[in-house]
Design a protein around this motif. Structure first.
Motif, PDB file in Angstrom:
ATOM      1  N   LEU A  25       0.834  -1.210   0.000  1.00  6.54           N
ATOM      2  CA  LEU A  25       0.000   0.000   0.000  1.00  6.54           C
ATOM      3  C   LEU A  25       0.869   1.260   0.000  1.00  6.54           C
ATOM      4  N   LYS A  30      -0.362   4.834  -0.499  1.00  2.00           N
ATOM      5  CA  LYS A  30      -1.478   4.815   0.448  1.00  2.00           C
ATOM      6  C   LYS A  30      -1.016   4.319   1.809  1.00  2.00           C
ATOM      7  N   VAL A  34      -7.659   0.373   8.184  1.00  2.00           N
ATOM      8  CA  VAL A  34      -8.968  -0.142   7.775  1.00  2.00           C
ATOM      9  C   VAL A  34     -10.120   0.670   8.354  1.00  2.00           C
ATOM     10  N   ASN A  37     -12.440   3.439   6.694  1.00  2.00           N
ATOM     11  CA  ASN A  37     -13.583   3.103   5.844  1.00  2.00           C
ATOM     12  C   ASN A  37     -14.921   3.330   6.549  1.00  2.00           C
ATOM     13  N   GLN A  61     -11.117   8.033  -1.161  1.00  2.00           N
ATOM     14  CA  GLN A  61     -10.981   6.855  -0.297  1.00  2.00           C
ATOM     15  C   GLN A  61     -11.448   5.570  -0.984  1.00  2.00           C
ATOM     16  N   ASN A  64      -9.504   2.384  -0.593  1.00  2.00           N
ATOM     17  CA  ASN A  64      -9.598   1.677   0.682  1.00  2.00           C
ATOM     18  C   ASN A  64     -10.863   0.817   0.730  1.00  2.00           C
TER      19      ASN A  64
ATOM     20  N   TYR B   6      -5.971  -2.813  -5.797  1.00  2.00           N
ATOM     21  CA  TYR B   6      -6.394  -2.747  -4.393  1.00  2.00           C
ATOM     22  C   TYR B   6      -7.263  -3.937  -4.006  1.00  2.00           C
TER      23      TYR B   6
END
Lengths: 192, 137
Positions: A25, A30, A34, A37, A61, A64, B6
């Motif tokens: 990430l 990034k 978590v 979110n 976002q 994510n 991702y």
């Protein structure tokens, strides 16, 4: 080969793999976290119109949310396609203790290889289940945002960055966790 | 392609969290009761490997894919928010046996009640946002 993939994996392999997730990430620009979110979910639901804290560009976002979507699929894959041959092998002391407070050992009941049926099976729904999911979830969401991160943001990323705020947060996680496991959980489990 | 990246990293994470058993309520109880090294081994290894990597990235000025510095942004120093927020989070973590990552992974395992934990956690985050100005930070 299949047995190796299906696990369970040694803790050192797991730890390296989690650090690898953080670096993948980071390489993409990034930060591993978590619980952000949950804030994004509030923004998407429109909470930003009334509360400034949620007035963010949630599209930034999106990555994510995709990460979380992927993790649901990863859980599915690991559980149904490459199932582990045995339920979670916790220590004998923990099993003895849990039995003494009315929680069966891993795998003893249907669907309890990772989580106990007494708290998470719809068929055994009780007051203790209700408190666990409603109060437990609320504390996670409220606490994570107040502390500015959860296990991934503070315990993994923050400690890797050797930052004091994350150490304070992790100490807090343990104060709360110890109080729950040793003193409060046994009381909640008594509720039918 | 961007989306796929991702999703793939997330799927790897979900797979790892299951095979490491870090998503297990039993493992979290065992950890807080100090009855096994397993969870400490996982977190400890991740932090040591992470810290070495982060230090190397700073020392040798590693770059991320679009040329920006490969680094974690430091958090602002304070005590109350991390301590009090952390304590509330820890209470929830030990009760549900799941933190935000594992909540979603368990959903993929078909533990439907964890969906209620996720909804409650969103409500908890919303409540924090409403009360934010009145809490010590």
């Amino acid at each position: 080969m299949l047995e190796t993939i299906s696990g369970p994996w040694h803790w050192s392999v797991s730890g390296i793999a989690i650090a690898a997730v953080m670096f993948m990430l980071l390489y993409a620009g990034k930060e591993f976290g978590v619980s952000s979110n949950l804030r994004t979910a509030c923004s998407i639901a429109g909470a930003g119109r009334k509360y400034k804290f949620f007035d963010i560009d949630w599209r930034a976002q999106q990555w994510n949310l995709l990460f979380v979507g992927g993790s649901i699929f990863g859980g599915f894959l690991a559980f149904y396609v490459f199932p582990s041959a045995e339920p979670v092998q916790i220590s004998a002391e923990t099993i003895d203790y849990l039995r003494s407070v009315g929680v069966s050992a891993p795998g003893e009941q249907a669907g309890s290889s990772y989580v106990p049926a007494e708290l998470f099976a719809l068929s055994e729904f009780s007051l203790s289940t209700l408190i666990t999911v409603v109060v437990g979830g609320f504390l996670i969401g409220f606490g994570a945002r107040w502390a500015g991160g959860c296990t991934s943001g503070h315990a993994i990323s923050g400690l890797s960055n050797l930052q004091l705020p994350s150490l304070i947060a992790v100490i807090g996680f343990f104060i709360g966790g110890l109080a729950m496991s040793w003193f409060i959980l046994p009381l909640i489990l008594q509720l039918q | 392609m961007h989306y796929f990246t991702y999703l793939t990293i997330g799927a790897f994470f979900g797979f790892v969290m299951t095979k490491s058993e870090a998503v297990s309520w039993y493992r979290i109880q065992e950890m807080f009761r100090f009855e096994s090294f397993h969870m400490y081994g996982i977190i400890g290894t991740a932090v040591i490997v992470g810290a070495i990597g982060v230090a190397l990235a700073k020392r040798f000025n590693w770059k991320a894919i679009h040329g920006e510095d490969l680094r974690l942004n430091p958090k602002n120093m304070s005590v109350p928010r991390y301590l009090f927020g952390g304590i509330l989070f820890g209470l929830g973590w030990a009760l549900t046996g799941a933190c935000p990552g594992p909540m979603f992974v368990l959903l993929g395992q078909g533990i439907w009640l964890i969906g209620a934990v996720i909804l409650s956690s969103i409500l908890g985050t919303f409540t924090y946002g409403v009360l934010r100005d009145r809490l010590p930070h």
